[in-house]
Structure formats: structure tokens, C-alpha cells
Write a protein that holds these residues in place. Structure first.
Motif, PDB file in Angstrom:
ATOM      1  N   CYS A  51       0.842  -1.199   0.000  1.00  0.00           N
ATOM      2  CA  CYS A  51       0.000   0.000   0.000  1.00  0.00           C
ATOM      3  C   CYS A  51       0.881   1.254   0.000  1.00  0.00           C
ATOM      4  O   CYS A  51       0.610   2.212  -0.734  1.00  0.00           O
ATOM      5  CB  CYS A  51      -0.924  -0.021   1.214  1.00  0.00           C
ATOM      6  SG  CYS A  51      -2.047   1.365   1.254  1.00  0.00           S
ATOM      7  N   SER A  54       2.680   1.533  -3.473  1.00  0.00           N
ATOM      8  CA  SER A  54       1.700   1.909  -4.505  1.00  0.00           C
ATOM      9  C   SER A  54       1.288   3.367  -4.348  1.00  0.00           C
ATOM     10  O   SER A  54       1.171   4.093  -5.343  1.00  0.00           O
ATOM     11  CB  SER A  54       0.431   1.065  -4.382  1.00  0.00           C
ATOM     12  OG  SER A  54       0.669  -0.239  -4.789  1.00  0.00           O
ATOM     13  N   GLU A 193      -2.938  -1.612  -8.123  1.00  0.00           N
ATOM     14  CA  GLU A 193      -1.724  -1.309  -7.351  1.00  0.00           C
ATOM     15  C   GLU A 193      -0.491  -1.451  -8.234  1.00  0.00           C
ATOM     16  O   GLU A 193      -0.549  -2.089  -9.301  1.00  0.00           O
ATOM     17  CB  GLU A 193      -1.604  -2.273  -6.160  1.00  0.00           C
ATOM     18  CG  GLU A 193      -1.360  -3.722  -6.551  1.00  0.00           C
ATOM     19  CD  GLU A 193      -1.252  -4.650  -5.332  1.00  0.00           C
ATOM     20  OE1 GLU A 193      -2.278  -5.249  -4.957  1.00  0.00           O
ATOM     21  OE2 GLU A 193      -0.148  -4.780  -4.774  1.00  0.00           O
TER      22      GLU A 193
END
Ligand code: TMP
Length: 248
Positions: A51, A54, A193
Motif C-alpha cells: 500500500c 503503490s 496497485e
């Protein structure tokens, strides 16, 4: 913003609806799968690593004029995104021969391609995500001719930006997979992503073909040190962004 219900749960993320109809919350999981989920496992803190990586890469691409679904990063493993209808295509861009390209064509691992190769795979687990010709893609009406042209154009621009960014991280961008979606007004946005789950990333300074791998191939091929590799990528991404901020 409050989270309402699960919209979709995939292999690596859970997508929640929020009280704002145009905004979704993507929760990145530590679960890892490979070979169409035949191989399953957990990579500790992968949700946070992917996360965070990305989010930084989407911000970098936005700054360079690439439209993405990224909004913000309220928690280390959560990303707020614009709601899009995902086009069921895995758009793969390759700079160096590896993976299925070598397996299916006999090209030697590590062959530098004269120009980037853009390929389309059908995002369909039941069919095993088969490679599509453009004619089949149009036959199945997965996207229009115009959308295909726009996707190729964006994918090649994204490749140039990411190659340059990763070069600054001393990482060679071998290949990667993108997904695109359409927002409520029909605009094409980069979605999903960009992380060591969806890219092949080699440490540029390491020549050993196993030691250089900093991506999900470590998990796919049981090479060990998976968490360390993901963490290393995040650290280099953060350092590169920090350096660029100081220089500019
Ligand atoms: P491939 O060589 O196995 O076709 O993979 C090409 C790139 O796409 C590689 O960077 C890994 C990524 N990828 C995904 O993100 N999801 C997938 O399901 C597969 C098969 C590959």
C-alpha cells in the motif's frame, strides 16, 4: 468518512464501500497467492509495504500527468481511491525477458527487449488469465478500440516514468502489470496497485540471478527473504522521493 460494507474481496485486497458513493477504501492484505491461487501463503507486513509503495508511485505518476484512482493513504495498509469499474484486462509491460515470456517464446532470461512490449491478459481466474490477441479482446468487447489505444499509450508513458524512478532506486524495472478502470464519467484511470506483487524488480548492482530479485518471484519460487525484499523496495522508494524533494 465511514466505511460501509465490503464491495469486493480479492486475493490481495478487500475493497470497501464508503458513505461517499464515488470513494472506495482499498485494504491491502498480507495474504499472498501465486499460480492462480494454487500456492498460498502470508508475507508479514505485505499489506503495509504494498500500500505504501503503490501510494507513492501513484502520487509520482499523478504529478507527471497520469490519471490514477489514488486519493490518499489514511492508514499504512489502506488507500482511499476513486470508484471505478475495472476493465477485466491485465496489461503487462515488459522491458526485459522473464517469466511467461521466456517460457512461451524461448527467449533467454534477461534479454533486453529492443522496445517495450505491451501485452493483454484476460483477467479471469476460471480461464487462468489467458494471453489475448487484440482481436480476441475486441471480440469479447472487454474494451473499445479507442480505449485499447489509450491504454497502450498510457502504459508506455507509465513505463518510462517508472523505469526512470526505479533507476534512481538502483532497481531495474523488468516488467509489470497494470489495471485500468472507468470512473462514473467514463474517464480511463490507472487503478489497482503497483508493487512488488505486480512488478519484477531486480537490484541493479547484484548480478546473481536469484539474489537480485526484490519482488514476488521470491515467494513464487521459494527463494526466502520475501519480507526483506519488499521492505527494501519501500525504503528505496521513500529515499528516492526524499532525495528528489530536497533537490527540487
Ligand atoms: P508473467 O511473466 O508471469 O506473465 O508476469 C508478468 C508481470 O505481471 C510480472 O511483473 C508479474 C505480473 N503479474 C501479476 O501482477 N499478476 C499475475 O497474476 C501474473 C501472472 C503476473
Amino acid at each position: 468518512m465511514s466505511v460501509l460494507s465490503v464491495l469486493y474481496e480479492g486475493k490481495a485486497k478487500i475493497i470497501y464501500k464508503t458513505d461517499a458513493p464515488e470513494i472506495l477504501l482499498a485494504d491491502f492484505k498480507d495474504d499472498a497467492t501465486a499460480f492462480n491461487a494454487e500456492k498460498r501463503g502470508t508475507i508479514k507486513n505485505k499489506g503495509i509495504f504494498n500500500c505504501s509503495i503503490s501510494s507513492k508511485l501513484f502520487q509520482y505518476l499523478e504529478q507527471n500527468g497520469i490519471p490514477t484512482h489514488y486519493l490518499d493513504n489514511p492508514n499504512p495498509n489502506q488507500m482511499r481511491v476513486k470508484a471505478v469499474k475495472i476493465i477485466p484486462l491485465e496489461v503487462v509491460v515488459r522491458n526485459i525477458a522473464a517469466g511467461s515470456l521466456c517460457k512461451q517464446t524461448g527467449l533467454e532470461l534477461g534479454t533486453v527487449l529492443k522496445q517495450p512490449l505491451v501485452e493483454f491478459y484476460y483477467k479471469n481466474d476460471q480461464l487462468g488469465d489467458p494471453l489475448l490477441t487484440r482481436e480476441r479482446l475486441l471480440l469479447l468487447e472487454l474494451a473499445t478500440q479507442e480505449q485499447v489505444e489509450e491504454i497502450i499509450h498510457l502504459a508506455l508513458r507509465i513505463n518510462e516514468f517508472l523505469k526512470g524512478f526505479f533507476r534512481q532506486c538502483s532497481i531495474t524495472l523488468v516488467d509489470f502489470k497494470l489495471e485500468f478502470g472507468l470512473d462514473s464519467q467514463g474517464r480511463l484511470l490507472l487503478a489497482d496497485e503497483i508493487s512488488p506483487d505486480t512488478c519484477r524488480l531486480w537490484d541493479t548492482a547484484t548480478l546473481d540471478p536469484f539474489d537480485r530479485i526484490l519482488d514476488k518471484d521470491r515467494f513464487r519460487r521459494d527463494l526466502g527473504n520475501v519480507e526483506n525484499a519488499y521492505q527494501e523496495v519501500l525504503q528505496r522508494v521513500l529515499k528516492t522521493i526524499e532525495t528528489n524533494l530536497t533537490v527540487n
